[in-house]
Design a protein around this motif. Structure first.
Motif, PDB file in Angstrom:
ATOM      1  N   ARG A  35     -17.443 -10.026  -5.739  1.00 55.19           N
ATOM      2  CA  ARG A  35     -18.076  -8.966  -5.315  1.00 55.19           C
ATOM      3  C   ARG A  35     -16.941  -7.977  -5.237  1.00 55.19           C
ATOM      4  O   ARG A  35     -17.120  -6.849  -4.783  1.00 55.19           O
ATOM      5  CB  ARG A  35     -19.020  -9.033  -3.921  1.00 55.19           C
ATOM      6  CG  ARG A  35     -20.144  -9.793  -4.063  1.00 55.19           C
ATOM      7  CD  ARG A  35     -20.807  -9.552  -2.756  1.00 55.19           C
ATOM      8  NE  ARG A  35     -21.996 -10.453  -2.753  1.00 55.19           N
ATOM      9  CZ  ARG A  35     -22.929 -10.299  -1.654  1.00 55.19           C
ATOM     10  NH1 ARG A  35     -22.798  -9.393  -0.922  1.00 55.19           N
ATOM     11  NH2 ARG A  35     -24.090 -11.216  -1.871  1.00 55.19           N
ATOM     12  N   ASN A  36     -15.658  -8.117  -5.586  1.00 58.34           N
ATOM     13  CA  ASN A  36     -14.695  -7.144  -5.529  1.00 58.34           C
ATOM     14  C   ASN A  36     -14.829  -5.888  -6.498  1.00 58.34           C
ATOM     15  O   ASN A  36     -14.743  -6.271  -7.491  1.00 58.34           O
ATOM     16  CB  ASN A  36     -13.159  -7.879  -5.730  1.00 58.34           C
ATOM     17  CG  ASN A  36     -11.967  -7.107  -5.658  1.00 58.34           C
ATOM     18  OD1 ASN A  36     -12.236  -5.777  -5.464  1.00 58.34           O
ATOM     19  ND2 ASN A  36     -10.852  -7.798  -5.441  1.00 58.34           N
ATOM     20  N   SER A  60     -22.297  -5.848  -7.871  1.00 62.79           N
ATOM     21  CA  SER A  60     -21.300  -5.236  -8.894  1.00 62.79           C
ATOM     22  C   SER A  60     -21.670  -5.915 -10.256  1.00 62.79           C
ATOM     23  O   SER A  60     -21.474  -5.387 -11.120  1.00 62.79           O
ATOM     24  CB  SER A  60     -19.954  -6.038  -8.003  1.00 62.79           C
ATOM     25  OG  SER A  60     -19.682  -5.103  -7.037  1.00 62.79           O
ATOM     26  N   GLU A  86       0.803  -1.236  -0.161  1.00 62.22           N
ATOM     27  CA  GLU A  86       0.042   0.162  -0.010  1.00 62.22           C
ATOM     28  C   GLU A  86       1.033   1.320  -0.014  1.00 62.22           C
ATOM     29  O   GLU A  86       0.317   2.438  -0.044  1.00 62.22           O
ATOM     30  CB  GLU A  86      -0.945   0.125   1.312  1.00 62.22           C
ATOM     31  CG  GLU A  86      -1.893  -1.179   1.337  1.00 62.22           C
ATOM     32  CD  GLU A  86      -2.978  -1.335   2.485  1.00 62.22           C
ATOM     33  OE1 GLU A  86      -3.773  -0.068   2.292  1.00 62.22           O
ATOM     34  OE2 GLU A  86      -3.057  -1.926   3.268  1.00 62.22           O
ATOM     35  N   TRP A 118      -3.436  -2.640  -8.356  1.00 58.76           N
ATOM     36  CA  TRP A 118      -4.381  -2.576  -9.738  1.00 58.76           C
ATOM     37  C   TRP A 118      -3.780  -1.364 -10.536  1.00 58.76           C
ATOM     38  O   TRP A 118      -3.539  -1.464 -11.533  1.00 58.76           O
ATOM     39  CB  TRP A 118      -5.547  -2.452  -9.357  1.00 58.76           C
ATOM     40  CG  TRP A 118      -6.325  -3.589  -8.657  1.00 58.76           C
ATOM     41  CD1 TRP A 118      -6.828  -3.800  -7.396  1.00 58.76           C
ATOM     42  CD2 TRP A 118      -6.960  -4.673  -9.312  1.00 58.76           C
ATOM     43  NE1 TRP A 118      -7.415  -4.916  -7.211  1.00 58.76           N
ATOM     44  CE2 TRP A 118      -7.563  -5.507  -8.132  1.00 58.76           C
ATOM     45  CE3 TRP A 118      -6.725  -5.315 -10.520  1.00 58.76           C
ATOM     46  CZ2 TRP A 118      -8.151  -6.850  -8.449  1.00 58.76           C
ATOM     47  CZ3 TRP A 118      -7.259  -6.337 -10.771  1.00 58.76           C
ATOM     48  CH2 TRP A 118      -7.885  -7.290  -9.837  1.00 58.76           C
ATOM     49  N   LEU A 158     -13.108  -3.098  -7.049  1.00 61.59           N
ATOM     50  CA  LEU A 158     -11.931  -2.798  -7.563  1.00 61.59           C
ATOM     51  C   LEU A 158     -11.597  -3.661  -8.690  1.00 61.59           C
ATOM     52  O   LEU A 158     -11.602  -3.308  -9.854  1.00 61.59           O
ATOM     53  CB  LEU A 158     -10.751  -2.872  -6.497  1.00 61.59           C
ATOM     54  CG  LEU A 158     -10.857  -1.851  -5.782  1.00 61.59           C
ATOM     55  CD1 LEU A 158      -9.323  -1.820  -4.835  1.00 61.59           C
ATOM     56  CD2 LEU A 158     -10.469  -0.234  -6.268  1.00 61.59           C
ATOM     57  N   ALA A 159     -11.862  -5.096  -8.704  1.00 61.98           N
ATOM     58  CA  ALA A 159     -11.845  -5.994  -9.791  1.00 61.98           C
ATOM     59  C   ALA A 159     -12.676  -5.892 -11.004  1.00 61.98           C
ATOM     60  O   ALA A 159     -12.432  -5.710 -12.074  1.00 61.98           O
ATOM     61  CB  ALA A 159     -11.947  -7.487  -9.298  1.00 61.98           C
ATOM     62  N   ASP A 177     -13.493 -13.593  -5.394  1.00 59.80           N
ATOM     63  CA  ASP A 177     -14.285 -12.837  -4.931  1.00 59.80           C
ATOM     64  C   ASP A 177     -15.169 -12.058  -5.926  1.00 59.80           C
ATOM     65  O   ASP A 177     -14.774 -11.104  -6.508  1.00 59.80           O
ATOM     66  CB  ASP A 177     -13.582 -11.853  -3.994  1.00 59.80           C
ATOM     67  CG  ASP A 177     -14.306 -10.828  -3.183  1.00 59.80           C
ATOM     68  OD1 ASP A 177     -15.743 -10.993  -3.317  1.00 59.80           O
ATOM     69  OD2 ASP A 177     -13.902  -9.927  -2.397  1.00 59.80           O
ATOM     70  N   ARG A 214      -3.668  -9.441  -1.076  1.00 58.73           N
ATOM     71  CA  ARG A 214      -4.368  -8.146  -0.902  1.00 58.73           C
ATOM     72  C   ARG A 214      -5.101  -7.614  -2.080  1.00 58.73           C
ATOM     73  O   ARG A 214      -4.906  -6.593  -2.940  1.00 58.73           O
ATOM     74  CB  ARG A 214      -3.136  -7.057  -0.547  1.00 58.73           C
ATOM     75  CG  ARG A 214      -1.948  -7.644   0.446  1.00 58.73           C
ATOM     76  CD  ARG A 214      -2.925  -7.510   1.878  1.00 58.73           C
ATOM     77  NE  ARG A 214      -3.002  -6.165   2.413  1.00 58.73           N
ATOM     78  CZ  ARG A 214      -1.935  -5.489   2.889  1.00 58.73           C
ATOM     79  NH1 ARG A 214      -0.721  -6.049   3.022  1.00 58.73           N
ATOM     80  NH2 ARG A 214      -2.150  -4.190   3.321  1.00 58.73           N
ATOM     81  N   PRO A 215      -6.282  -8.448  -2.474  1.00 62.03           N
ATOM     82  CA  PRO A 215      -7.096  -8.222  -3.749  1.00 62.03           C
ATOM     83  C   PRO A 215      -7.686  -6.948  -3.622  1.00 62.03           C
ATOM     84  O   PRO A 215      -8.130  -6.453  -4.714  1.00 62.03           O
ATOM     85  CB  PRO A 215      -8.148  -9.258  -3.757  1.00 62.03           C
ATOM     86  CG  PRO A 215      -8.327  -9.578  -2.083  1.00 62.03           C
ATOM     87  CD  PRO A 215      -6.866  -9.296  -1.595  1.00 62.03           C
ATOM     88  N   LYS A 216      -7.818  -5.931  -2.371  1.00 59.74           N
ATOM     89  CA  LYS A 216      -8.277  -4.755  -2.667  1.00 59.74           C
ATOM     90  C   LYS A 216      -7.661  -3.509  -2.378  1.00 59.74           C
ATOM     91  O   LYS A 216      -8.069  -2.430  -1.782  1.00 59.74           O
ATOM     92  CB  LYS A 216      -9.751  -4.674  -1.576  1.00 59.74           C
ATOM     93  CG  LYS A 216     -10.924  -5.695  -1.867  1.00 59.74           C
ATOM     94  CD  LYS A 216     -11.752  -5.577  -1.082  1.00 59.74           C
ATOM     95  CE  LYS A 216     -12.949  -6.591  -1.616  1.00 59.74           C
ATOM     96  NZ  LYS A 216     -14.118  -6.620  -0.647  1.00 59.74           N
ATOM     97  N   TYR A 272      -5.758  -0.607  -4.122  1.00 59.25           N
ATOM     98  CA  TYR A 272      -5.828   0.060  -5.439  1.00 59.25           C
ATOM     99  C   TYR A 272      -4.475   0.129  -5.963  1.00 59.25           C
ATOM    100  O   TYR A 272      -4.556   0.150  -7.118  1.00 59.25           O
ATOM    101  CB  TYR A 272      -6.543   1.432  -5.051  1.00 59.25           C
ATOM    102  CG  TYR A 272      -6.418   2.307  -6.173  1.00 59.25           C
ATOM    103  CD1 TYR A 272      -7.065   2.178  -7.240  1.00 59.25           C
ATOM    104  CD2 TYR A 272      -5.400   3.266  -6.426  1.00 59.25           C
ATOM    105  CE1 TYR A 272      -7.054   3.140  -8.493  1.00 59.25           C
ATOM    106  CE2 TYR A 272      -5.134   4.057  -7.508  1.00 59.25           C
ATOM    107  CZ  TYR A 272      -5.979   4.008  -8.359  1.00 59.25           C
ATOM    108  OH  TYR A 272      -6.268   4.870  -9.608  1.00 59.25           O
TER     109      TYR A 272
END
Length: 245
Positions: free
Chosen positions: A153-154, A193, A61, A111, A156-157, A151, A104-106, A108
């Motif tokens: 409902r992610n 989503s 992060e 990504w 960001l994805a 996931d 850490r899929p969320k 930002y």
């Protein structure tokens, strides 16, 4: 957690754990200082790059370090590379960030760095200018699908998926996205989503004149899994009717 018996650590175990954490914190702060010192000095070396890898592995992060990493590439390493080398290096970073995303899929900034990598893929060799770009963007779409499988409902994805679909050198038919979102909705009806993504696809088709909005609202067909006692929402139709005239 409920139903899990807690184990009370002895004073010695607590002291050992505390000491271990103190050592980790000291190492992290020293590494951070080393990287920021090199950043301030405008160090674009491979050594500096390796240090950013270590620091971002510990803390993905840390957006300042992501920015520095990109500066190292553009101001240093890439200036000595062939297009083929640059493509290989970017693929390594895509692999690195995918590893980060699994944990850490969320975040930002992970990504965001993938966006940068894809946008800096060079033209392919003569005779296949879009070759590397088509390959990398296609792989990126598969990566996003793996993340959404983990996931669904992610948010960001999902947002990143829209970016990938819009940026691919060879666009996918929008009807493909209707099939994909329907699959996600069938798996979990409350996946808002997926509903949002589906509504954006319909809006795009309406705006392009590929879908008759009024007719679709009036004659929207129910999917086989829809309860017989419930009517589908007229705001989000389920059938796709492409104009042929």
């Amino acid at each position: 957690m409920h139903g899990v018996k807690r184990t009370r650590l002895s004073a010695e175990a607590l002291a050992a754990h505390r000491k271990k954490e103190e050592v980790k914190l000291k190492e992290y702060l020293e590494l951070t200082n080393d990287v920021l010192t090199k950043k301030k000095a405008g160090d674009w070396s491979h050594e500096a790059l390796n240090l950013t890898t270590r620091l971002l592995t510990a803390n993905p992060e840390f957006y300042t370090i992501w920015n520095y990493r990109r500066d190292i590439f553009t101001n240093g390493i890439f200036t000595e590379c062939t297009p083929n080398d640059i493509n290989d290096i970017l693929n390594i970073d895509l692999g690195l960030t995918e590893t980060f995303l699994r944990l850490r899929p969320k975040v930002y900034w992970i990504w965001n760095h993938r966006r940068w990598c894809l946008e800096h893929v060079p033209d392919g060799p003569e005779g296949d200018v879009l070759g590397w770009k088509k390959e990398n963007w296609a792989m990126e779409l598969r990566t996003v699908e793996r993340m959404l499988d983990a996931d669904a409902r992610n948010f960001l994805a999902w947002d990143y998926r829209r970016y990938v679909l819009e940026s691919m050198p060879v666009k996918k038919p929008e009807s493909n996205e209707l099939a994909y979102t329907l699959c996600k909705i069938e798996s979990n009806f409350s996946n808002f989503s997926a509903w949002h993504q589906r509504s954006k696809v319909y809006t795009s088709l309406w705006e392009k004149g590929l879908l008759d909005k009024a007719k679709n609202k009036d004659e929207g067909a129910k999917p086989t899994w829809w309860p017989e006692t419930q009517k589908p929402s007229l705001l989000i139709p389920f059938s796709l009717r492409i104009r042929t005239n």
